[in-house]
Design a protein around this motif. Structure first.
Motif, short mmCIF file in Angstrom:
data_model
loop_
_atom_site.label_atom_id
_atom_site.label_comp_id
_atom_site.label_asym_id
_atom_site.label_seq_id
_atom_site.Cartn_x
_atom_site.Cartn_y
_atom_site.Cartn_z
N LYS A 64 4.29 2.68 -5.49
CA LYS A 64 3.80 2.52 -4.13
C LYS A 64 3.38 3.89 -3.61
N HIS A 120 1.61 4.97 -1.10
CA HIS A 120 1.74 5.31 0.31
C HIS A 120 3.16 5.74 0.67
N LEU A 152 -7.09 7.52 0.99
CA LEU A 152 -6.00 6.61 1.33
C LEU A 152 -6.08 6.18 2.79
N SER A 153 -6.42 7.12 3.65
CA SER A 153 -6.57 6.80 5.07
C SER A 153 -7.72 5.82 5.28
N GLN A 183 -6.74 2.28 4.34
CA GLN A 183 -5.95 1.67 5.40
C GLN A 183 -6.85 1.23 6.54
N HIS A 184 -7.83 2.05 6.88
CA HIS A 184 -8.79 1.71 7.94
C HIS A 184 -9.56 0.44 7.58
N GLU A 190 -8.65 -1.96 5.63
CA GLU A 190 -7.76 -3.13 5.67
C GLU A 190 -7.49 -3.56 7.11
N GLU A 191 -7.27 -2.59 7.99
CA GLU A 191 -6.96 -2.92 9.37
C GLU A 191 -8.16 -3.49 10.11
N GLN A 227 0.35 0.19 -5.78
CA GLN A 227 0.16 -0.33 -4.44
C GLN A 227 -0.18 0.82 -3.52
#
Length: 299
Positions: free
Chosen positions: A12, A14, A43-44, A47-48, A50-51, A298
């Protein structure tokens, strides 16, 4: 006799990257520039996406797969060094963080990944309780139970240079073994990464399932091994084996997580059956049992 092993585990990223970032800062590394900063940005951005459910990301699928591979290898290696005190130097860490975020055809820029391979090999011995040095006579010097193992590492980038690289490995290991000043037995190991030769310009393995990708990697690694000049390393019976290890990204259609990264290893013994039984098999069984390299991640 050859042994192929595929490792299956999950990392993982993150969860481990914050501790790696802190460790790098403690070593005086600037994490706001260079390829580590690019990995943080990637990585940031994931996440962006996905959100906010971004439908047209700025990275294509191949770039995403290659970022996965680079980030996972870095996380796998550095996580070990955040947990243990070692003699790794700030200079070596900074060298690893140089170069481009993704592999290139520039040999000078790729030197950063050569240094990372050195620490990757060391990680296996660290996990198995060896006293490990990455700042002494060889790329890795591992000691345990009165035995010293000198490990020399090479990443391969050119098929026509393979013979030359194996000759360099032989010369380096013979120099270490003949200059052995430690008490007890001493042995040599060559740790070779031919990922660039196997993956090539395609950059990624692609198949319907992850199992199919694993079979393809193992087949390619066996075919490559059949062409390797292992005899160059058989001048001294103390040179035990060659570890061929590939770190490969894959895209699989029939998987819940289509992107994954695998570590596949092939050990070629260079010694007699007796020496294989007494030295090679016990050593690599321990190294590969204790270190579960991830076959998926992940983020």
């Amino acid at each position: 006799m050859k042994a192929i092993l595929g490792h299956q585990d999950s990392l993982k990223v993150h969860e481990v990257f914050p501790s790696i970032e802190k460790w790098l800062k403690n070593h005086g590394c600037n994490v706001s520039t260079g390829r580590f900063a690019q990995y943080l940005e990637f990585l940031s951005y994931l996440q962006h996406c996905e959100e906010h459910r971004v439908r047209e990301p700025k990275y294509n699928m191949l770039e995403v797969a290659l970022f996965h591979r680079e980030i996972l290898e870095l996380a796998f290696v550095f996580t070990r060094f955040t947990r243990q005190e070692t003699d790794v130097t700030t200079e070596l860490i900074k060298r690893i963080l140089q170069g481009h975020a993704l592999p290139t055809d520039n040999a000078e820029a790729e030197r950063c990944r050569n240094f990372l391979l050195q620490l990757r090999a060391a990680a296996y011995f660290m996990d198995s309780g060896f006293d490990v040095s990455v700042n002494s006579a060889a790329d890795v010097v591992a000691k345990k139970d009165g035995k010293t193992y000198y490990v020399e590492c090479k990443r391969l980038y050119s098929q026509i240079q393979v013979g030359k690289r194996f000759s360099e490995l032989r010369d380096q290991l013979l120099t270490r073994l003949r200059g052995q000043a430690e008490k007890g037995e001493a042995f040599g190991i060559a740790w070779v990464d031919p990922t660039s030769l196997l993956v090539g310009r395609i950059g990624v393995y692609s198949a319907y399932s992850r199992v199919a990708c694993q079979v393809a990697v193992r087949t390619d690694l066996n075919l490559f091994a059949n062409q390797c000049p292992f005899r160059k390393l058989q001048d001294d019976p103390r040179i035990l084996a060659v570890m061929l290890q590939v770190v490969w990204p894959s895209i699989c259609a029939d998987e819940a997580e289509p992107l994954s990264v695998g570590f596949t290893s092939l050990i070629t013994p260079l010694v007699s059956r007796e020496a294989f039984r007494d030295h090679v098999r016990p050593l690599f069984d321990k190294l590969l049992e204790q270190t579960r390299a991830p076959v998926s991640s992940q983020f």
